[in-house]
Design a protein around this motif. Structure first.
Motif, PDB file in Angstrom:
ATOM      1  N   SER A   1       0.468   6.548  10.848  1.00  0.00           N
ATOM      2  CA  SER A   1       0.503   4.977  10.993  1.00  0.00           C
ATOM      3  C   SER A   1      -1.040   4.914  11.559  1.00  0.00           C
ATOM      4  O   SER A   1      -1.760   4.089  11.171  1.00  0.00           O
ATOM      5  CB  SER A   1       1.707   4.287  11.638  1.00  0.00           C
ATOM      6  N   ASN A   2      -1.213   5.624  12.435  1.00  0.00           N
ATOM      7  CA  ASN A   2      -2.644   5.382  13.388  1.00  0.00           C
ATOM      8  C   ASN A   2      -3.612   5.991  12.442  1.00  0.00           C
ATOM      9  O   ASN A   2      -4.799   5.105  12.349  1.00  0.00           O
ATOM     10  CB  ASN A   2      -2.708   6.154  14.422  1.00  0.00           C
ATOM     11  N   VAL A   3      -3.790   7.070  11.927  1.00  0.00           N
ATOM     12  CA  VAL A   3      -4.825   7.255  11.020  1.00  0.00           C
ATOM     13  C   VAL A   3      -5.042   6.777   9.823  1.00  0.00           C
ATOM     14  O   VAL A   3      -5.749   6.561   9.147  1.00  0.00           O
ATOM     15  CB  VAL A   3      -4.799   8.908  10.608  1.00  0.00           C
ATOM     16  N   ALA A   4      -3.550   6.198   9.420  1.00  0.00           N
ATOM     17  CA  ALA A   4      -3.796   5.314   7.899  1.00  0.00           C
ATOM     18  C   ALA A   4      -4.455   4.092   8.193  1.00  0.00           C
ATOM     19  O   ALA A   4      -4.560   3.295   7.073  1.00  0.00           O
ATOM     20  CB  ALA A   4      -2.192   5.117   7.781  1.00  0.00           C
ATOM     21  N   LYS A   5      -4.832   3.572   9.347  1.00  0.00           N
ATOM     22  CA  LYS A   5      -5.551   2.419   9.270  1.00  0.00           C
ATOM     23  C   LYS A   5      -7.272   2.515   9.269  1.00  0.00           C
ATOM     24  O   LYS A   5      -7.738   1.888   9.038  1.00  0.00           O
ATOM     25  CB  LYS A   5      -5.431   2.003  11.043  1.00  0.00           C
ATOM     26  N   ILE A   6      -7.472   4.218   8.968  1.00  0.00           N
ATOM     27  CA  ILE A   6      -8.956   4.207   9.115  1.00  0.00           C
ATOM     28  C   ILE A   6      -9.294   4.161   7.565  1.00  0.00           C
ATOM     29  O   ILE A   6      -8.649   4.894   6.832  1.00  0.00           O
ATOM     30  CB  ILE A   6      -9.162   5.434   9.590  1.00  0.00           C
ATOM     31  N   PRO A   7     -10.397   3.441   7.329  1.00  0.00           N
ATOM     32  CA  PRO A   7     -10.805   3.219   5.723  1.00  0.00           C
ATOM     33  C   PRO A   7     -10.969   4.397   5.221  1.00  0.00           C
ATOM     34  O   PRO A   7     -10.622   4.999   3.991  1.00  0.00           O
ATOM     35  CB  PRO A   7     -11.906   2.217   5.881  1.00  0.00           C
ATOM     36  N   ALA A   8     -11.689   5.443   5.939  1.00  0.00           N
ATOM     37  CA  ALA A   8     -12.230   6.751   5.298  1.00  0.00           C
ATOM     38  C   ALA A   8     -10.996   7.624   4.884  1.00  0.00           C
ATOM     39  O   ALA A   8     -10.950   8.404   3.982  1.00  0.00           O
ATOM     40  CB  ALA A   8     -13.171   7.456   6.117  1.00  0.00           C
ATOM     41  N   VAL A   9      -9.841   7.492   5.920  1.00  0.00           N
ATOM     42  CA  VAL A   9      -8.741   8.350   5.468  1.00  0.00           C
ATOM     43  C   VAL A   9      -7.991   7.804   4.256  1.00  0.00           C
ATOM     44  O   VAL A   9      -7.503   8.376   3.316  1.00  0.00           O
ATOM     45  CB  VAL A   9      -7.931   8.125   6.735  1.00  0.00           C
ATOM     46  N   ARG A  10      -7.930   6.496   4.210  1.00  0.00           N
ATOM     47  CA  ARG A  10      -7.256   5.876   3.075  1.00  0.00           C
ATOM     48  C   ARG A  10      -8.127   6.044   1.756  1.00  0.00           C
ATOM     49  O   ARG A  10      -7.729   6.253   0.590  1.00  0.00           O
ATOM     50  CB  ARG A  10      -7.177   4.274   3.210  1.00  0.00           C
ATOM     51  N   GLU A  11      -9.393   6.049   1.734  1.00  0.00           N
ATOM     52  CA  GLU A  11     -10.077   6.282   0.573  1.00  0.00           C
ATOM     53  C   GLU A  11      -9.915   7.889   0.142  1.00  0.00           C
ATOM     54  O   GLU A  11      -9.807   8.076  -1.028  1.00  0.00           O
ATOM     55  CB  GLU A  11     -11.777   6.197   0.943  1.00  0.00           C
ATOM     56  N   TYR A  12     -10.157   8.799   1.250  1.00  0.00           N
ATOM     57  CA  TYR A  12      -9.426  10.020   1.051  1.00  0.00           C
ATOM     58  C   TYR A  12      -8.351  10.262   0.172  1.00  0.00           C
ATOM     59  O   TYR A  12      -8.225  11.022  -0.776  1.00  0.00           O
ATOM     60  CB  TYR A  12      -9.777  10.817   2.250  1.00  0.00           C
ATOM     61  N   GLN A  13      -7.366   9.661   0.923  1.00  0.00           N
ATOM     62  CA  GLN A  13      -5.830   9.702   0.134  1.00  0.00           C
ATOM     63  C   GLN A  13      -5.772   9.075  -1.091  1.00  0.00           C
ATOM     64  O   GLN A  13      -5.205   9.612  -1.864  1.00  0.00           O
ATOM     65  CB  GLN A  13      -5.164   8.989   1.209  1.00  0.00           C
ATOM     66  N   LYS A  14      -6.617   8.159  -1.303  1.00  0.00           N
ATOM     67  CA  LYS A  14      -6.701   7.346  -2.659  1.00  0.00           C
ATOM     68  C   LYS A  14      -6.896   8.209  -3.599  1.00  0.00           C
ATOM     69  O   LYS A  14      -6.404   8.248  -4.678  1.00  0.00           O
ATOM     70  CB  LYS A  14      -7.316   6.109  -2.624  1.00  0.00           C
ATOM     71  N   ILE A  15      -8.141   9.010  -3.593  1.00  0.00           N
ATOM     72  CA  ILE A  15      -8.709   9.922  -4.397  1.00  0.00           C
ATOM     73  C   ILE A  15      -7.553  11.119  -4.553  1.00  0.00           C
ATOM     74  O   ILE A  15      -7.406  11.435  -5.613  1.00  0.00           O
ATOM     75  CB  ILE A  15     -10.065  10.389  -3.944  1.00  0.00           C
ATOM     76  N   ALA A  16      -7.144  11.556  -3.681  1.00  0.00           N
ATOM     77  CA  ALA A  16      -6.157  12.628  -3.670  1.00  0.00           C
ATOM     78  C   ALA A  16      -4.976  12.302  -4.432  1.00  0.00           C
ATOM     79  O   ALA A  16      -4.395  13.308  -5.325  1.00  0.00           O
ATOM     80  CB  ALA A  16      -5.833  13.341  -2.384  1.00  0.00           C
ATOM     81  N   GLN A  17      -4.452  11.036  -4.206  1.00  0.00           N
ATOM     82  CA  GLN A  17      -3.101  10.819  -4.942  1.00  0.00           C
ATOM     83  C   GLN A  17      -3.310  10.507  -6.164  1.00  0.00           C
ATOM     84  O   GLN A  17      -2.636  10.935  -7.088  1.00  0.00           O
ATOM     85  CB  GLN A  17      -2.517   9.421  -3.905  1.00  0.00           C
ATOM     86  N   ARG A  18      -4.378   9.690  -6.681  1.00  0.00           N
ATOM     87  CA  ARG A  18      -4.780   9.334  -7.927  1.00  0.00           C
ATOM     88  C   ARG A  18      -5.062  10.817  -8.723  1.00  0.00           C
ATOM     89  O   ARG A  18      -4.793  10.692 -10.049  1.00  0.00           O
ATOM     90  CB  ARG A  18      -5.827   8.515  -8.171  1.00  0.00           C
ATOM     91  N   LEU A  19      -5.634  11.795  -8.113  1.00  0.00           N
ATOM     92  CA  LEU A  19      -5.883  12.748  -9.025  1.00  0.00           C
ATOM     93  C   LEU A  19      -4.714  13.447  -9.378  1.00  0.00           C
ATOM     94  O   LEU A  19      -4.484  14.157 -10.359  1.00  0.00           O
ATOM     95  CB  LEU A  19      -6.795  13.717  -8.008  1.00  0.00           C
ATOM     96  N   ILE A  20      -3.642  13.516  -8.381  1.00  0.00           N
ATOM     97  CA  ILE A  20      -2.214  14.372  -8.775  1.00  0.00           C
ATOM     98  C   ILE A  20      -1.462  13.364  -9.874  1.00  0.00           C
ATOM     99  O   ILE A  20      -1.092  13.869 -10.816  1.00  0.00           O
ATOM    100  CB  ILE A  20      -1.563  14.267  -7.615  1.00  0.00           C
ATOM    101  N   GLY A  21      -1.792  12.023  -9.832  1.00  0.00           N
ATOM    102  CA  GLY A  21      -1.205  11.266 -11.026  1.00  0.00           C
ATOM    103  C   GLY A  21      -1.857  11.443 -12.040  1.00  0.00           C
ATOM    104  O   GLY A  21      -1.445  11.000 -13.262  1.00  0.00           O
ATOM    105  N   GLU A  22      -3.122  11.780 -12.232  1.00  0.00           N
ATOM    106  CA  GLU A  22      -3.613  11.906 -13.537  1.00  0.00           C
ATOM    107  C   GLU A  22      -3.008  12.883 -14.306  1.00  0.00           C
ATOM    108  O   GLU A  22      -3.168  12.810 -15.545  1.00  0.00           O
ATOM    109  CB  GLU A  22      -5.137  12.315 -13.259  1.00  0.00           C
ATOM    110  N   THR A  23      -2.452  13.999 -13.942  1.00  0.00           N
ATOM    111  CA  THR A  23      -1.958  14.830 -14.569  1.00  0.00           C
ATOM    112  C   THR A  23      -0.571  15.344 -14.496  1.00  0.00           C
ATOM    113  O   THR A  23       0.158  15.923 -15.308  1.00  0.00           O
ATOM    114  CB  THR A  23      -2.582  16.432 -14.241  1.00  0.00           C
ATOM    115  N   THR A  24       0.055  14.419 -13.609  1.00  0.00           N
ATOM    116  CA  THR A  24       1.671  14.765 -13.368  1.00  0.00           C
ATOM    117  C   THR A  24       2.376  13.353 -13.517  1.00  0.00           C
ATOM    118  O   THR A  24       1.989  12.442 -12.712  1.00  0.00           O
ATOM    119  CB  THR A  24       1.753  15.366 -11.834  1.00  0.00           C
ATOM    120  N   SER A  25       3.394  13.276 -14.038  1.00  0.00           N
ATOM    121  CA  SER A  25       4.347  12.087 -14.117  1.00  0.00           C
ATOM    122  C   SER A  25       4.739  12.268 -12.598  1.00  0.00           C
ATOM    123  O   SER A  25       5.269  13.144 -12.225  1.00  0.00           O
ATOM    124  CB  SER A  25       5.217  12.413 -15.110  1.00  0.00           C
TER     125      SER A  25
END
Ligand code: DC
Length: 223
Positions: free
Chosen positions: A99-123
């Motif tokens: 929860s502490n690292v999840a407040k950091i915008p750079a961490v969220r941006e990184y996660q957003k890219i990683a999560q969307r990348l997974i969702g691009e190819t996988t239901s």
């Protein structure tokens, strides 16, 4: 091949998202993405107090993280740098670090890219805090689960017991309260339901009751 489809499942700590997401993933034979585990894995890898690091150091550390998802249903396996994430990250202490690292915008941006990348190819059944609002806003089927704090602490207590990680109930209530406050009130991607999500208060429902409702609503959307 059909385009991947995404079901989002958001809600506060201890509401039963992981258990339900795994069951839904089995039911619909798609993968299950536990984004809480991605934040936990990040916090675990960067270590205690990494949330106080300078921006450059955090950016550098994030470059060394690669998440991959393999398998399907409850057998979906999330790995960090090729190593499957295990129950080691499942304590309330690591939850608070996450929860502490999840407040950091750079961490969220990184996660957003990683999560969307997974969702691009996988239901996916994508489970977390901002799946419906930020990561997959176009998902056709979005759920937000909630429950009383005491009930969520009780569920988390039983879950930890199953993993042979005994906890103190009162301490757990305070830890979950603190984590929720932080998750709901952070500036970037706070925990809240998407406007088009189906909100379910699970306080007085058993797990089968919630599961059946989720299946019913999902089938309604896709039929
Ligand atoms: O779901 P969980 O308890 O494993 O999540 C741990 C923490 O990670 C949670 O308190 C906040 C953060 N998190 C987040 O900010 N966004 C997500 N999509 C998932 C988790």
């Amino acid at each position: 091949m059909d385009a991947p489809f995404i079901i989002t499942l958001d809600g506060p700590a201890g509401v039963g998202k992981s258990t339900l997401a795994k069951r839904l993933a089995d039911r619909f034979e798609i993968a299950y993405l536990d984004t809480g585990a991605m934040f936990r894995g990040t916090a675990w890898k960067l270590g205690e107090n990494s949330w106080d690091w300078e921006a450059d150091r955090i950016a550098q550390a994030l470059k060394g993280l690669e998440f991959t998802l393999s398998g399907s249903g409850s057998g979906s396996c999330l790995s960090l740098n090729g190593v499957p994430l295990t129950d080691e990250i499942r304590t309330e202490t690591v939850g608070m670090w996450a929860s502490n690292v999840a407040k950091i915008p750079a961490v969220r941006e990184y996660q957003k890219i990683a999560q969307r990348l997974i969702g691009e190819t996988t239901s996916l059944i994508a489970e977390g805090r901002d799946m419906g609002t930020v990561i997959f806003p176009q998902a056709p089927c979005k759920f937000f689960l909630d429950a009383d704090l005491e009930e969520r602490a009780r569920r988390r207590f039983l879950q930890l017991q199953e993993m042979s990680k005994p906890a103190d109930m009162n301490e757990l209530i305070e830890q979950i309260r603190a984590r929720d406050d932080q998750d709901r009130n952070r500036k970037v991607a706070p925990l809240r339901p998407a406007e088009d999500s189906i909100i379910i208060d699970t306080s007085n429902l058993d797990i089968d009751g919630v599961f059946n409702r989720l299946v019913f609503e999902t089938e309604k959307k896709f039929n």
